[in-house]
Design an enzyme around this catalytic site. Structure first.
Site, PDB file in Angstrom:
ATOM      1  N   ASP A  32      28.795 -40.582   3.478  1.00 56.47           N
ATOM      2  CA  ASP A  32      28.904 -40.183   4.874  1.00 56.47           C
ATOM      3  C   ASP A  32      29.592 -41.391   5.615  1.00 56.47           C
ATOM      4  O   ASP A  32      29.573 -42.599   5.206  1.00 56.47           O
ATOM      5  CB  ASP A  32      27.307 -40.124   5.596  1.00 56.47           C
ATOM      6  CG  ASP A  32      27.063 -39.823   6.774  1.00 56.47           C
ATOM      7  OD1 ASP A  32      27.893 -39.156   7.589  1.00 56.47           O
ATOM      8  OD2 ASP A  32      26.147 -40.558   7.261  1.00 56.47           O
ATOM      9  N   PHE A  33      29.591 -41.049   6.986  1.00 52.82           N
ATOM     10  CA  PHE A  33      30.409 -42.525   7.902  1.00 52.82           C
ATOM     11  C   PHE A  33      29.093 -43.054   8.685  1.00 52.82           C
ATOM     12  O   PHE A  33      28.655 -43.997   8.205  1.00 52.82           O
ATOM     13  CB  PHE A  33      31.442 -41.926   8.716  1.00 52.82           C
ATOM     14  CG  PHE A  33      32.054 -43.054   9.251  1.00 52.82           C
ATOM     15  CD1 PHE A  33      32.944 -43.997   8.490  1.00 52.82           C
ATOM     16  CD2 PHE A  33      31.878 -43.477  10.647  1.00 52.82           C
ATOM     17  CE1 PHE A  33      33.485 -45.237   9.161  1.00 52.82           C
ATOM     18  CE2 PHE A  33      32.596 -44.435  11.206  1.00 52.82           C
ATOM     19  CZ  PHE A  33      33.544 -45.369  10.452  1.00 52.82           C
ATOM     20  N   ASP A  34      28.758 -42.396   9.693  1.00 48.94           N
ATOM     21  CA  ASP A  34      27.589 -43.011  10.585  1.00 48.94           C
ATOM     22  C   ASP A  34      26.353 -43.110   9.935  1.00 48.94           C
ATOM     23  O   ASP A  34      25.825 -42.324   9.578  1.00 48.94           O
ATOM     24  CB  ASP A  34      27.681 -42.071  11.862  1.00 48.94           C
ATOM     25  CG  ASP A  34      28.951 -41.899  12.777  1.00 48.94           C
ATOM     26  OD1 ASP A  34      28.982 -42.919  13.372  1.00 48.94           O
ATOM     27  OD2 ASP A  34      29.662 -41.092  12.595  1.00 48.94           O
ATOM     28  N   ASP A 218      22.438 -40.645   5.359  1.00 45.17           N
ATOM     29  CA  ASP A 218      21.550 -41.256   6.113  1.00 45.17           C
ATOM     30  C   ASP A 218      20.716 -40.172   7.054  1.00 45.17           C
ATOM     31  O   ASP A 218      19.700 -40.408   7.652  1.00 45.17           O
ATOM     32  CB  ASP A 218      21.762 -42.207   7.124  1.00 45.17           C
ATOM     33  CG  ASP A 218      22.526 -41.732   8.188  1.00 45.17           C
ATOM     34  OD1 ASP A 218      22.181 -42.011   9.571  1.00 45.17           O
ATOM     35  OD2 ASP A 218      23.464 -41.043   8.171  1.00 45.17           O
TER      36      ASP A 218
END
Length: 284
Positions: A32-34, A218
């Protein structure tokens, strides 16, 4: 296993890590990124990858089959905020934006995209008046995501209260336009059905013929990707599930299913660097 690598707490996670280390050239590392590569910030437009992310990814990417960043953001935005373009060593990187509806390949530097869902344009036009009609709280704001629209409550005086109050009405609005509502961390996203990180990850693992997979995330939006890895494991593809969880931001539903929990993006970067060290050429 090198000493810099943390130890998964589950037998399935240990098997997944062992498979990755034994045959890294057959492994897909998906992230994932954020909240995973970038810290969560009040304004999503200010999010940037951790300063160590690109060096760690560039060190690891040549050792594995592929690295995939899977995000709800538009692919081009994630590339820009991540600093992924034109980096030597990242030729094995792809960004699956909008949950796989868009794809950026580092080797070509181009984005490919499916046709947009018409319901998104309808919701985009209706949403400001709709929020006024349900008595939106000061501080609530709309994020334009191209193929989706998100309503953030993080800046409201009662962020969680606003989040809970808006879930039902926004779910009804999404359904009216043929969309689905995806809750996240103080954000409610209206997007087309069939778009989730689990679908994107499963399709990509099948495309690459990966022999093992690591997924790190997350938030609630990462649960479909966790489910995809669990299904792949039942089909004989070892996998490791990593939860990026700063102490005050842990998502219990995600952490409970993880094989390994690390304290936020800096620790994710440390894990990537450890994997690069463990899978790289032996020093002589």
């Amino acid at each position: 296993m090198v000493s810099s690598l943390p130890h998964p707490t589950t037998s399935a996670g240990r098997e997944g890590l062992a498979a990755l280390l034994a045959r890294p050239e057959k492994a897909v590392v998906a992230l994932d990124f954020d909240g995973t590569l970038a810290e969560i910030v009040a304004d999503p437009e200010q999010a940037r990858a951790h300063r160590g992310a690109v060096p760690a990814l560039a060190a690891l990417a040549p050792q594995v089959a592929s690295i995939a960043v899977i995000t709800g953001r538009p692919a081009g935005v994630a590339v820009r905020y991540g600093g992924f373009a034109g980096v030597p060593g990242l030729e094995h990187l792809v960004v699956l934006g909008h949950y796989g509806a868009e794809r950026w390949d580092a080797v070509t530097g181009t984005v490919r995209a499916a046709a947009p869902h018409p319901g998104v344009a309808s919701v985009r036009a209706e949403l400001p008046g709709f929020l006024d009609g349900v008595g939106a709280w000061p501080g609530i704001w709309i994020e334009e995501k191209g193929r989706a629209v998100a309503v953030h409550t993080r800046r409201a005086s009662d962020p969680q209260g606003a989040f809970e109050a808006l879930k039902g009405p926004l779910a009804d609005l999404a359904a009216h336009h043929g969309l689905v509502l995806e809750p996240g961390r103080l954000v409610l996203e209206l997007r087309p059905p069939g778009m989730d990180k689990g679908v994107a990850l499963t399709d990509y693992v099948r495309e690459t013929g990966a022999g093992s997979v690591l997924y790190a995330g997350d938030d609630l939006g990462d649960i479909p990707a966790y489910a995809a890895v669990e299904k792949l494991r039942s089909d004989g593809v070892p996998g490791l599930l990593v939860c990026s969880a700063a102490e005050a931001q842990a998502v219990p539903d995600l952490a409970a299913r993880a094989d390994l929990t690390v304290p936020g993006p800096a620790a994710v970067v440390g894990l990537l660097a450890g994997l690069a060290e463990a899978t790289g050429p032996a020093e002589t």
